[in-house]
Design a protein around this motif. Sequence first.
Motif, short mmCIF file in Angstrom:
data_model
loop_
_atom_site.label_atom_id
_atom_site.label_comp_id
_atom_site.label_asym_id
_atom_site.label_seq_id
_atom_site.Cartn_x
_atom_site.Cartn_y
_atom_site.Cartn_z
N TRP A 163 -69.57 0.81 43.51
CA TRP A 163 -70.61 1.77 43.84
C TRP A 163 -72.00 1.24 43.49
CZ3 TRP A 163 -69.90 6.80 45.80
CH2 TRP A 163 -68.57 7.22 45.92
N SER A 164 -72.98 1.59 44.32
CA SER A 164 -74.40 1.39 43.99
C SER A 164 -75.17 2.61 44.48
CB SER A 164 -74.94 0.11 44.63
OG SER A 164 -74.88 0.17 46.04
N TYR A 165 -76.30 2.88 43.80
CA TYR A 165 -76.94 4.18 44.02
C TYR A 165 -78.43 4.04 44.30
CZ TYR A 165 -72.62 5.61 41.72
OH TYR A 165 -71.30 5.78 41.39
N THR A 166 -78.95 5.05 45.01
CA THR A 166 -80.38 5.16 45.21
C THR A 166 -81.03 5.62 43.90
OG1 THR A 166 -82.08 6.15 46.61
CG2 THR A 166 -80.22 7.56 45.99
N ALA A 167 -82.35 5.55 43.83
CA ALA A 167 -83.05 5.88 42.58
C ALA A 167 -82.85 7.34 42.18
CB ALA A 167 -84.53 5.58 42.74
N GLY A 168 -82.84 8.25 43.15
CA GLY A 168 -82.62 9.65 42.84
C GLY A 168 -81.27 10.11 43.36
N GLN A 169 -80.95 11.37 43.19
CA GLN A 169 -79.70 11.89 43.70
C GLN A 169 -79.72 11.95 45.22
OE1 GLN A 169 -78.89 15.67 41.79
NE2 GLN A 169 -77.76 14.66 40.14
N SER A 170 -78.56 11.68 45.82
CA SER A 170 -78.46 11.69 47.27
C SER A 170 -77.22 12.44 47.72
CB SER A 170 -78.40 10.25 47.80
OG SER A 170 -78.23 10.24 49.21
N ASN A 171 -77.31 13.11 48.84
CA ASN A 171 -76.14 13.76 49.42
C ASN A 171 -75.58 12.94 50.59
OD1 ASN A 171 -78.17 14.16 51.29
ND2 ASN A 171 -77.58 16.27 51.76
N LYS A 172 -76.06 11.68 50.71
CA LYS A 172 -75.62 10.80 51.78
C LYS A 172 -74.97 9.55 51.19
CE LYS A 172 -79.42 12.24 54.82
NZ LYS A 172 -80.05 13.13 53.83
N TYR A 180 -66.73 13.99 45.10
CA TYR A 180 -68.19 13.97 45.07
C TYR A 180 -68.77 15.01 46.04
CZ TYR A 180 -67.04 9.61 42.74
OH TYR A 180 -66.50 8.68 41.89
N ASN A 181 -70.09 15.11 46.06
CA ASN A 181 -70.74 16.17 46.84
C ASN A 181 -71.57 15.62 48.00
OD1 ASN A 181 -69.80 18.35 45.16
ND2 ASN A 181 -71.30 17.69 43.62
N TYR A 182 -71.04 14.64 48.69
CA TYR A 182 -71.77 14.08 49.83
C TYR A 182 -71.52 14.93 51.07
CZ TYR A 182 -72.37 9.97 46.87
OH TYR A 182 -72.71 9.13 45.84
N THR A 183 -72.61 15.32 51.73
CA THR A 183 -72.49 16.12 52.95
C THR A 183 -72.60 15.27 54.21
OG1 THR A 183 -74.87 16.58 52.87
CG2 THR A 183 -73.39 18.19 51.84
N SER A 184 -73.13 14.05 54.07
CA SER A 184 -73.21 13.12 55.19
C SER A 184 -72.62 11.78 54.76
CB SER A 184 -74.65 12.91 55.65
OG SER A 184 -75.18 14.10 56.21
N ILE A 185 -71.54 11.37 55.42
CA ILE A 185 -70.87 10.11 55.11
C ILE A 185 -70.89 9.23 56.35
CG2 ILE A 185 -68.67 9.04 54.45
CD1 ILE A 185 -68.00 11.60 52.92
N PHE A 186 -71.18 7.95 56.15
CA PHE A 186 -71.20 6.97 57.23
C PHE A 186 -70.26 5.82 56.90
CE2 PHE A 186 -75.41 8.85 56.57
CZ PHE A 186 -75.59 9.52 57.77
N LEU A 187 -69.73 5.19 57.92
CA LEU A 187 -68.86 4.04 57.75
C LEU A 187 -69.49 2.81 58.37
CD1 LEU A 187 -65.38 5.53 58.81
CD2 LEU A 187 -66.30 5.35 56.50
#
Length: 319
Positions: A51-60, A129-136
């Motif tokens: 896993w790697s993350y954006t600086a703030g919280q993301s739902n994507k 997790y709480n992602y509302t938009s997932i991409f492949l």
Amino acid sequence: MPLVKSYFNPIFVFKNAFISTVYSGLFRQLNIKQKRERIILRDGDFLDLDWSYTAGQSNKLVILLHGMEGDGQRPYVTGVAKHFNSNGIDAVCVNFRSCSGELNKKFSSFHSGQTDDIKDVIAHVIKTYNYTSIFLKGISLGGNIILKYLGENDNIPQELKAAMAVSVPVDLAASSKALHQFKNILFHIYFMIGLKYKLMKKQRQFPDKISRKALYSVWTLRKLDEVYTAKANGFTNAADYYEKSSSLGFLSSIKTPVLLLNAKNDSFLTPSCFPLEMAKKSKYLHLETPEKGGHVGFIQKGYVYYNEKRALEFFRKFQ
């Protein structure tokens, strides 16, 4: 529609398919902070997710699948992750079975048509997790898995908005023949070194299921698929494995927006890997076929490669 006009124009040296393929795969350097998570699959085996993350919280979130003899730290997947993280989207790089530095538990391992594992990954992500938009996004072998997954399933989760597949051998039998041609001999040797090493460890792990004699007979990718991949994963032989695992037969059933980016000078691909007529008839399969790019090359000026930029552009239309 939807055939997509390509604006990819590499600098001079990377117009050469061999140079762009080798540089992208072996020489590109990236720094990215990743956190590893291990999940248990439905058959009791495991996968490691980076896993790697954006600086703030993301739902994507973008889920990334690597190619043959790759892993979740290869620059062609971490480059995507880093670009998406810089643009407000988290990323998880999936390591296929036996590709995270530890041999998987089962005799079977990953293969080009193994879609059950990506189903388990997506289900885990949605549940945990709480992602509302997932991409492949999948590269080469990983792209074939994504396309097959999208085409063979009627119940795609609503959170999954769009996908992209890059440098994909959608016709496995034809691409296997291409990889056995002299023009690809260096790539063939490179793949075989890693795969043969893993097969040797698999033979020691399961000596009752594959003999040393069978192991020593494997010197080509086709023979490996005949001796191990097909039999270990329930196929009759290599031809049966290629036929049933190729995403080409599933493309017309896809109902999720997907961009297929295949370069015309990719030496791993054959004419059957450019499904022009199918894309013309589909509302969902977007096909982009630039003249240059090699196999997972697409190198342009700057730190962000063309396929990484295109993925973000494409996904933003559906987020």
